[in-house]
Design a protein around this motif. Sequence first.
Motif, short mmCIF file in Angstrom:
data_model
loop_
_atom_site.label_atom_id
_atom_site.label_comp_id
_atom_site.label_asym_id
_atom_site.label_seq_id
_atom_site.Cartn_x
_atom_site.Cartn_y
_atom_site.Cartn_z
N GLU A 5 7.07 34.20 5.91
CA GLU A 5 7.54 35.58 6.00
C GLU A 5 8.55 35.76 7.12
O GLU A 5 9.26 36.76 7.17
CB GLU A 5 6.35 36.52 6.20
CG GLU A 5 5.41 36.53 5.01
CD GLU A 5 4.19 37.41 5.24
OE1 GLU A 5 4.09 38.05 6.32
OE2 GLU A 5 3.35 37.46 4.35
N GLN A 6 8.61 34.79 8.03
CA GLN A 6 9.53 34.87 9.16
C GLN A 6 9.84 33.48 9.68
O GLN A 6 9.15 32.52 9.36
CB GLN A 6 8.93 35.72 10.29
CG GLN A 6 7.62 35.16 10.82
CD GLN A 6 6.89 36.15 11.71
OE1 GLN A 6 7.06 37.36 11.56
NE2 GLN A 6 6.10 35.65 12.63
N ILE A 7 10.91 33.39 10.46
CA ILE A 7 11.27 32.17 11.17
C ILE A 7 11.06 32.46 12.64
O ILE A 7 11.49 33.50 13.14
CB ILE A 7 12.74 31.77 10.93
CG1 ILE A 7 12.97 31.36 9.48
CG2 ILE A 7 13.15 30.63 11.86
CD1 ILE A 7 14.42 31.00 9.18
N GLU A 8 10.39 31.54 13.34
CA GLU A 8 10.20 31.65 14.79
C GLU A 8 10.94 30.51 15.45
O GLU A 8 10.80 29.36 15.05
CB GLU A 8 8.73 31.55 15.17
CG GLU A 8 7.88 32.68 14.70
CD GLU A 8 6.42 32.51 15.13
OE1 GLU A 8 6.16 31.86 16.17
OE2 GLU A 8 5.56 33.03 14.41
N LEU A 9 11.71 30.83 16.48
CA LEU A 9 12.42 29.83 17.27
C LEU A 9 11.96 29.97 18.72
O LEU A 9 12.08 31.06 19.30
CB LEU A 9 13.93 30.03 17.17
CG LEU A 9 14.53 30.03 15.77
CD1 LEU A 9 16.00 30.41 15.82
CD2 LEU A 9 14.35 28.68 15.12
N HIS A 10 11.44 28.89 19.30
CA HIS A 10 10.94 28.89 20.67
C HIS A 10 11.78 27.92 21.51
O HIS A 10 11.82 26.72 21.21
CB HIS A 10 9.47 28.46 20.71
CG HIS A 10 8.57 29.37 19.93
ND1 HIS A 10 7.86 30.37 20.53
CD2 HIS A 10 8.29 29.43 18.60
CE1 HIS A 10 7.15 31.02 19.60
NE2 HIS A 10 7.41 30.47 18.43
N PHE A 11 12.44 28.45 22.54
CA PHE A 11 13.33 27.66 23.39
C PHE A 11 12.71 27.41 24.76
O PHE A 11 11.79 28.12 25.17
CB PHE A 11 14.68 28.38 23.53
CG PHE A 11 15.42 28.51 22.24
CD1 PHE A 11 16.22 27.48 21.79
CD2 PHE A 11 15.28 29.64 21.45
CE1 PHE A 11 16.90 27.59 20.58
CE2 PHE A 11 15.94 29.77 20.25
CZ PHE A 11 16.75 28.73 19.80
N ASN A 12 13.24 26.41 25.46
CA ASN A 12 12.72 26.04 26.78
C ASN A 12 13.18 27.00 27.88
O ASN A 12 12.65 26.95 28.99
CB ASN A 12 13.11 24.61 27.14
CG ASN A 12 14.61 24.44 27.32
OD1 ASN A 12 15.40 25.06 26.62
ND2 ASN A 12 15.00 23.60 28.25
N THR A 46 12.58 38.11 10.43
CA THR A 46 11.92 38.35 9.15
C THR A 46 12.76 37.77 8.02
O THR A 46 13.99 37.87 8.04
CB THR A 46 11.71 39.86 8.93
OG1 THR A 46 10.98 40.38 10.04
CG2 THR A 46 10.96 40.14 7.65
N MET A 47 12.09 37.16 7.04
CA MET A 47 12.80 36.59 5.90
C MET A 47 12.43 37.32 4.63
O MET A 47 11.32 37.83 4.49
CB MET A 47 12.45 35.11 5.76
CG MET A 47 13.00 34.28 6.89
SD MET A 47 13.15 32.55 6.50
CE MET A 47 11.48 32.06 6.22
N PRO A 48 13.35 37.34 3.68
CA PRO A 48 13.03 37.89 2.37
C PRO A 48 12.10 36.92 1.63
O PRO A 48 11.89 35.79 2.08
CB PRO A 48 14.39 37.98 1.68
CG PRO A 48 15.20 36.92 2.34
CD PRO A 48 14.72 36.85 3.76
#
Length: 129
Positions: free
Chosen positions: A51-58, A92-94
Amino acid sequence: MVVALTSMSHASRRWALLLLPLLLLSLPAAAHSELRRSVPAAGAVLTQAPEQIELHFNERVQLTALRLYREGSEEVTLPRRAIRSATMEIITMPALPPGAYRAEWRIISADGHPAGGVIPFRVEAPKRP
Protein backbone atom coordinates in the motif's frame (compact mmCIF):
# COMPACT_ATOMS: atom_id res chain seq x y z
CA MET A 1 73.10 18.46 6.91
CA VAL A 2 72.28 14.79 7.18
CA VAL A 3 71.40 15.27 10.86
CA ALA A 4 68.96 18.10 9.93
CA LEU A 5 67.21 15.95 7.31
CA THR A 6 66.94 13.05 9.71
CA SER A 7 65.45 15.16 12.48
CA MET A 8 63.10 16.89 10.01
CA SER A 9 61.97 13.53 8.72
CA HIS A 10 61.40 12.38 12.31
CA ALA A 11 59.42 15.56 13.05
CA SER A 12 57.34 15.07 9.90
CA ARG A 13 56.55 11.51 10.91
CA ARG A 14 55.54 12.67 14.37
CA TRP A 15 53.17 15.30 12.89
CA ALA A 16 51.71 12.72 10.55
CA LEU A 17 51.05 10.36 13.45
CA LEU A 18 49.44 13.19 15.42
CA LEU A 19 47.23 14.26 12.50
CA LEU A 20 46.16 10.76 11.45
CA PRO A 21 43.46 10.39 14.17
CA LEU A 22 41.99 13.77 13.16
CA LEU A 23 41.79 12.68 9.54
CA LEU A 24 40.15 9.40 10.50
CA LEU A 25 37.58 11.20 12.64
CA SER A 26 36.59 13.39 9.71
CA LEU A 27 35.88 10.45 7.37
CA PRO A 28 32.32 9.73 8.57
CA ALA A 29 31.42 13.37 7.98
CA ALA A 30 32.55 13.00 4.38
CA ALA A 31 30.42 9.88 3.81
CA HIS A 32 27.42 10.30 1.53
CA SER A 33 23.81 9.57 2.38
CA GLU A 34 22.63 6.05 1.76
CA LEU A 35 19.41 4.12 1.75
CA ARG A 36 19.51 1.84 4.80
CA ARG A 37 16.30 -0.05 4.14
CA SER A 38 13.14 0.02 2.09
CA VAL A 39 9.68 -1.50 2.27
CA PRO A 40 9.28 -3.37 0.04
CA ALA A 41 12.90 -4.49 0.15
CA ALA A 42 14.95 -4.70 -3.03
CA GLY A 43 14.26 -8.03 -4.70
CA ALA A 44 11.15 -8.75 -2.61
CA VAL A 45 8.52 -11.12 -3.99
CA LEU A 46 5.17 -10.13 -2.48
CA THR A 47 1.97 -12.11 -2.33
CA GLN A 48 0.01 -8.90 -1.79
CA ALA A 49 0.57 -5.50 -3.39
CA PRO A 50 2.13 -2.97 -0.99
CA GLU A 51 0.00 0.00 0.00
CA GLN A 52 3.04 2.26 0.38
CA ILE A 53 6.77 2.54 -0.21
CA GLU A 54 9.01 3.32 2.77
CA LEU A 55 12.52 4.68 2.31
CA HIS A 56 14.82 4.84 5.36
CA PHE A 57 18.09 6.80 5.05
CA ASN A 58 21.14 7.03 7.31
CA GLU A 59 20.75 10.83 7.60
CA ARG A 60 18.36 13.62 6.68
CA VAL A 61 17.92 13.90 2.92
CA GLN A 62 15.58 15.57 0.47
CA LEU A 63 13.75 13.05 -1.70
CA THR A 64 13.59 14.91 -5.00
CA ALA A 65 12.11 12.13 -7.14
CA LEU A 66 10.40 8.79 -6.77
CA ARG A 67 9.10 7.04 -9.86
CA LEU A 68 7.50 3.63 -10.05
CA TYR A 69 7.63 1.58 -13.25
CA ARG A 70 5.87 -1.65 -14.13
CA GLU A 71 7.75 -4.13 -16.35
CA GLY A 72 7.79 -2.83 -19.89
CA SER A 73 8.64 0.67 -18.54
CA GLU A 74 5.02 1.68 -17.96
CA GLU A 75 5.13 4.42 -15.28
CA VAL A 76 2.70 4.14 -12.37
CA THR A 77 1.45 7.54 -11.22
CA LEU A 78 2.28 8.27 -7.58
CA PRO A 79 0.76 11.06 -5.49
CA ARG A 80 2.61 14.38 -5.42
CA ARG A 81 4.27 15.39 -2.19
CA ALA A 82 6.30 18.26 -0.80
CA ILE A 83 10.08 17.99 -0.75
CA ARG A 84 11.32 18.11 2.83
CA SER A 85 14.38 17.12 4.81
CA ALA A 86 13.86 13.80 6.61
CA THR A 87 15.45 10.43 7.35
CA MET A 88 12.31 8.52 6.30
CA GLU A 89 9.78 8.93 3.50
CA ILE A 90 6.49 7.06 3.19
CA ILE A 91 4.68 7.32 -0.13
CA THR A 92 1.19 5.91 -0.66
CA MET A 93 0.80 3.73 -3.76
CA PRO A 94 -2.23 2.99 -5.89
CA ALA A 95 -3.49 -0.58 -6.18
CA LEU A 96 -0.88 -2.56 -8.12
CA PRO A 97 -1.76 -5.55 -10.29
CA PRO A 98 0.60 -8.55 -10.28
CA GLY A 99 3.88 -7.99 -12.11
CA ALA A 100 7.45 -6.81 -11.80
CA TYR A 101 8.12 -3.26 -10.63
CA ARG A 102 11.05 -0.95 -10.01
CA ALA A 103 11.02 2.15 -7.84
CA GLU A 104 13.64 4.70 -8.89
CA TRP A 105 14.55 7.30 -6.28
CA ARG A 106 16.74 10.41 -6.23
CA ILE A 107 17.86 12.44 -3.22
CA ILE A 108 19.99 15.39 -2.29
CA SER A 109 22.08 14.51 0.75
CA ALA A 110 22.77 16.80 3.69
CA ASP A 111 26.15 17.72 2.17
CA GLY A 112 24.47 18.70 -1.13
CA HIS A 113 25.49 15.67 -3.18
CA PRO A 114 22.84 13.98 -5.35
CA ALA A 115 22.36 10.22 -5.07
CA GLY A 116 19.85 7.67 -6.26
CA GLY A 117 19.01 4.06 -6.67
CA VAL A 118 16.54 1.43 -7.80
CA ILE A 119 14.38 -0.93 -5.75
CA PRO A 120 13.10 -3.84 -7.85
CA PHE A 121 10.24 -5.97 -6.49
CA ARG A 122 7.54 -8.29 -7.74
CA VAL A 123 3.87 -8.72 -6.88
CA GLU A 124 2.65 -12.25 -7.56
CA ALA A 125 -0.89 -13.25 -8.44
CA PRO A 126 -2.81 -14.90 -5.59
CA LYS A 127 -2.42 -18.68 -5.54
CA ARG A 128 -5.55 -20.63 -6.44
CA PRO A 129 -6.52 -23.51 -4.18
